[in-house]
Design a protein around this motif. Structure first.
Motif, PDB file in Angstrom:
ATOM      1  N   TYR A 150      58.310  35.584 -65.360  1.00  0.00           N
ATOM      2  CA  TYR A 150      58.812  35.426 -66.735  1.00  0.00           C
ATOM      3  C   TYR A 150      58.587  33.997 -67.233  1.00  0.00           C
ATOM      4  N   TRP A 151      59.023  33.007 -66.452  1.00  0.00           N
ATOM      5  CA  TRP A 151      58.899  31.626 -66.916  1.00  0.00           C
ATOM      6  C   TRP A 151      57.437  31.171 -66.951  1.00  0.00           C
ATOM      7  N   ALA A 152      56.633  31.655 -65.998  1.00  0.00           N
ATOM      8  CA  ALA A 152      55.208  31.317 -66.014  1.00  0.00           C
ATOM      9  C   ALA A 152      54.522  31.942 -67.222  1.00  0.00           C
ATOM     10  N   ALA A 153      54.944  33.148 -67.599  1.00  0.00           N
ATOM     11  CA  ALA A 153      54.332  33.844 -68.731  1.00  0.00           C
ATOM     12  C   ALA A 153      54.586  33.145 -70.052  1.00  0.00           C
ATOM     13  N   ILE A 154      55.703  32.414 -70.144  1.00  0.00           N
ATOM     14  CA  ILE A 154      55.980  31.706 -71.407  1.00  0.00           C
ATOM     15  C   ILE A 154      55.513  30.248 -71.359  1.00  0.00           C
ATOM     16  N   GLY A 155      54.749  29.934 -70.299  1.00  0.00           N
ATOM     17  CA  GLY A 155      54.056  28.644 -70.282  1.00  0.00           C
ATOM     18  C   GLY A 155      54.672  27.545 -69.442  1.00  0.00           C
ATOM     19  N   LYS A 156      55.684  27.857 -68.669  1.00  0.00           N
ATOM     20  CA  LYS A 156      56.306  26.825 -67.833  1.00  0.00           C
ATOM     21  C   LYS A 156      55.440  26.533 -66.609  1.00  0.00           C
ATOM     22  N   THR A 157      55.414  25.261 -66.194  1.00  0.00           N
ATOM     23  CA  THR A 157      54.672  24.867 -64.993  1.00  0.00           C
ATOM     24  C   THR A 157      55.496  25.220 -63.754  1.00  0.00           C
ATOM     25  N   TYR A 158      54.853  25.171 -62.590  1.00  0.00           N
ATOM     26  CA  TYR A 158      55.575  25.441 -61.345  1.00  0.00           C
ATOM     27  C   TYR A 158      56.738  24.458 -61.167  1.00  0.00           C
ATOM     28  N   LYS A 159      56.484  23.198 -61.514  1.00  0.00           N
ATOM     29  CA  LYS A 159      57.525  22.178 -61.369  1.00  0.00           C
ATOM     30  C   LYS A 159      58.704  22.489 -62.282  1.00  0.00           C
ATOM     31  N   GLU A 160      58.422  22.894 -63.521  1.00  0.00           N
ATOM     32  CA  GLU A 160      59.497  23.228 -64.466  1.00  0.00           C
ATOM     33  C   GLU A 160      60.259  24.477 -64.017  1.00  0.00           C
ATOM     34  N   ILE A 161      59.526  25.473 -63.484  1.00  0.00           N
ATOM     35  CA  ILE A 161      60.177  26.699 -63.007  1.00  0.00           C
ATOM     36  C   ILE A 161      61.098  26.375 -61.834  1.00  0.00           C
ATOM     37  N   ALA A 162      60.640  25.483 -60.958  1.00  0.00           N
ATOM     38  CA  ALA A 162      61.447  25.086 -59.803  1.00  0.00           C
ATOM     39  C   ALA A 162      62.770  24.464 -60.264  1.00  0.00           C
ATOM     40  N   ILE A 163      62.711  23.622 -61.291  1.00  0.00           N
ATOM     41  CA  ILE A 163      63.926  22.982 -61.813  1.00  0.00           C
ATOM     42  C   ILE A 163      64.845  24.025 -62.446  1.00  0.00           C
ATOM     43  N   ILE A 164      64.262  24.935 -63.243  1.00  0.00           N
ATOM     44  CA  ILE A 164      65.054  25.973 -63.926  1.00  0.00           C
ATOM     45  C   ILE A 164      65.782  26.851 -62.917  1.00  0.00           C
ATOM     46  N   LEU A 165      65.094  27.233 -61.844  1.00  0.00           N
ATOM     47  CA  LEU A 165      65.661  28.175 -60.876  1.00  0.00           C
ATOM     48  C   LEU A 165      66.397  27.488 -59.728  1.00  0.00           C
ATOM     49  N   GLY A 166      66.290  26.174 -59.655  1.00  0.00           N
ATOM     50  CA  GLY A 166      66.980  25.446 -58.594  1.00  0.00           C
ATOM     51  C   GLY A 166      66.381  25.674 -57.224  1.00  0.00           C
ATOM     52  N   ILE A 167      65.049  25.800 -57.191  1.00  0.00           N
ATOM     53  CA  ILE A 167      64.346  25.988 -55.929  1.00  0.00           C
ATOM     54  C   ILE A 167      63.215  24.976 -55.845  1.00  0.00           C
ATOM     55  N   THR A 168      62.533  24.923 -54.713  1.00  0.00           N
ATOM     56  CA  THR A 168      61.439  23.966 -54.578  1.00  0.00           C
ATOM     57  C   THR A 168      60.170  24.505 -55.230  1.00  0.00           C
ATOM     58  N   GLU A 169      59.284  23.588 -55.560  1.00  0.00           N
ATOM     59  CA  GLU A 169      57.992  23.980 -56.132  1.00  0.00           C
ATOM     60  C   GLU A 169      57.192  24.809 -55.128  1.00  0.00           C
ATOM     61  N   TYR A 170      57.351  24.483 -53.845  1.00  0.00           N
ATOM     62  CA  TYR A 170      56.674  25.246 -52.794  1.00  0.00           C
ATOM     63  C   TYR A 170      57.124  26.713 -52.816  1.00  0.00           C
ATOM     64  N   THR A 171      58.426  26.922 -53.021  1.00  0.00           N
ATOM     65  CA  THR A 171      58.964  28.289 -53.055  1.00  0.00           C
ATOM     66  C   THR A 171      58.421  29.059 -54.257  1.00  0.00           C
ATOM     67  N   VAL A 172      58.282  28.384 -55.388  1.00  0.00           N
ATOM     68  CA  VAL A 172      57.704  29.015 -56.579  1.00  0.00           C
ATOM     69  C   VAL A 172      56.287  29.482 -56.267  1.00  0.00           C
ATOM     70  N   LYS A 173      55.497  28.602 -55.666  1.00  0.00           N
ATOM     71  CA  LYS A 173      54.111  28.939 -55.334  1.00  0.00           C
ATOM     72  C   LYS A 173      54.050  30.081 -54.315  1.00  0.00           C
ATOM     73  N   PHE A 174      54.994  30.070 -53.361  1.00  0.00           N
ATOM     74  CA  PHE A 174      55.042  31.113 -52.334  1.00  0.00           C
ATOM     75  C   PHE A 174      55.258  32.489 -52.969  1.00  0.00           C
ATOM     76  N   HIS A 175      56.224  32.577 -53.886  1.00  0.00           N
ATOM     77  CA  HIS A 175      56.520  33.858 -54.536  1.00  0.00           C
ATOM     78  C   HIS A 175      55.375  34.285 -55.460  1.00  0.00           C
ATOM     79  N   MET A 176      54.760  33.318 -56.146  1.00  0.00           N
ATOM     80  CA  MET A 176      53.637  33.662 -57.028  1.00  0.00           C
ATOM     81  C   MET A 176      52.462  34.193 -56.209  1.00  0.00           C
ATOM     82  N   ALA A 177      52.239  33.617 -55.044  1.00  0.00           N
ATOM     83  CA  ALA A 177      51.163  34.097 -54.174  1.00  0.00           C
ATOM     84  C   ALA A 177      51.422  35.539 -53.744  1.00  0.00           C
TER      85      ALA A 177
END
Length: 239
Positions: free
Chosen positions: A182-209
């Protein structure tokens, strides 16, 4: 014959409408648009405006012995045909031709496409006399063929989209994956998504993969588009 071979009624009705409006300009002309698997001639779909004849045609599997189909399998150029095609084919095929005569199918012109799905696509316009009468109002042969190519590509694209949606709609997207999509679809970067969800950028990339793998996508952008097209992404609750 496979019951699901190009059997989506909504898509086929749309293509029939386009054929009538764009190619035949809504003239009172009978046509049959055949899609036949070259791997197995039993797999056939015929979009047409003459169901009385073509329901019988499919029922009796006339494509297996139809001299027009057999001729088209070994050529790419369109051709006129009439009852003489029986004689020139050197085949004794009375049933298909006798049935055709009962439904006033005596002659016509057939366009041919051998497509990248290994299908033989044919557009037959009936009858020869009708074609002669309408020759002045019908588009010329070259333009008709060009339109037929575009219409056939439209059909293939619609079915590819339909099949892709059917495939992706059965994929299970987890709550966390949905949030990231959802957040990636509206243009948020991995770093911004990590801040919004309170998780690490690595975790964002892991789930996207994981999403990329589930959707058999080329990359994250492709996965987002596939998920959006299939309406897999929902708005997550605001915390």
């Amino acid at each position: 014959m496979m019951s699901n071979f190009y059997a989506n009624e909504e898509i086929n009705s749309k293509i029939e409408f386009i054929l009538n409006e764009k190619l035949l300009e809504n003239k009172e002309i009978k046509f049959g648009y055949f899609i036949i698997s070259k791997k197995d001639l039993n797999d056939i779909c015929i979009i047409n405006n003459h169901p009385e004849w073509f329901d019988l045609y499919v029922k009796h599997r006339h494509q297996m012995v139809d001299p027009v189909v057999l001729k088209a399998l070994s050529r790419v150029e369109s051709f006129d045909w009439d009852e003489e095609i029986m004689i020139s084919s050197k085949l004794v095929l009375p049933k298909v031709m006798l049935h055709a005569k009962e439904y006033l199918i005596n002659s016509g012109h057939t366009f041919i496409i051998h497509d990248y799905k290994n299908n033989l696509a044919l557009l037959s316009i009936f009858n020869h006399e009708t074609i002669k009468k309408e020759r002045g109002t019908l588009l010329n042969i070259e333009k008709q063929f060009s339109l037929f190519v575009k219409i056939h590509q439209k059909l293939l694209s619609l079915y590819e989209f339909f099949e892709k949606n059917n495939k992706t709609s059965s994929i299970n997207i987890t709550k966390r994956e949905n949030e990231i999509l959802y957040w990636a679809a509206i243009g948020k970067t991995y770093k911004e998504i990590a801040i919004i969800l309170g998780i690490t950028e690595y975790t964002v990339k892991f789930h996207m993969a994981k999403v990329v793998n589930k959707l058999a996508a080329v990359n994250a952008k492709h996965a987002i588009r596939l998920a959006s097209d299939a309406k897999l992404i929902t708005t997550p609750p605001i915390k």
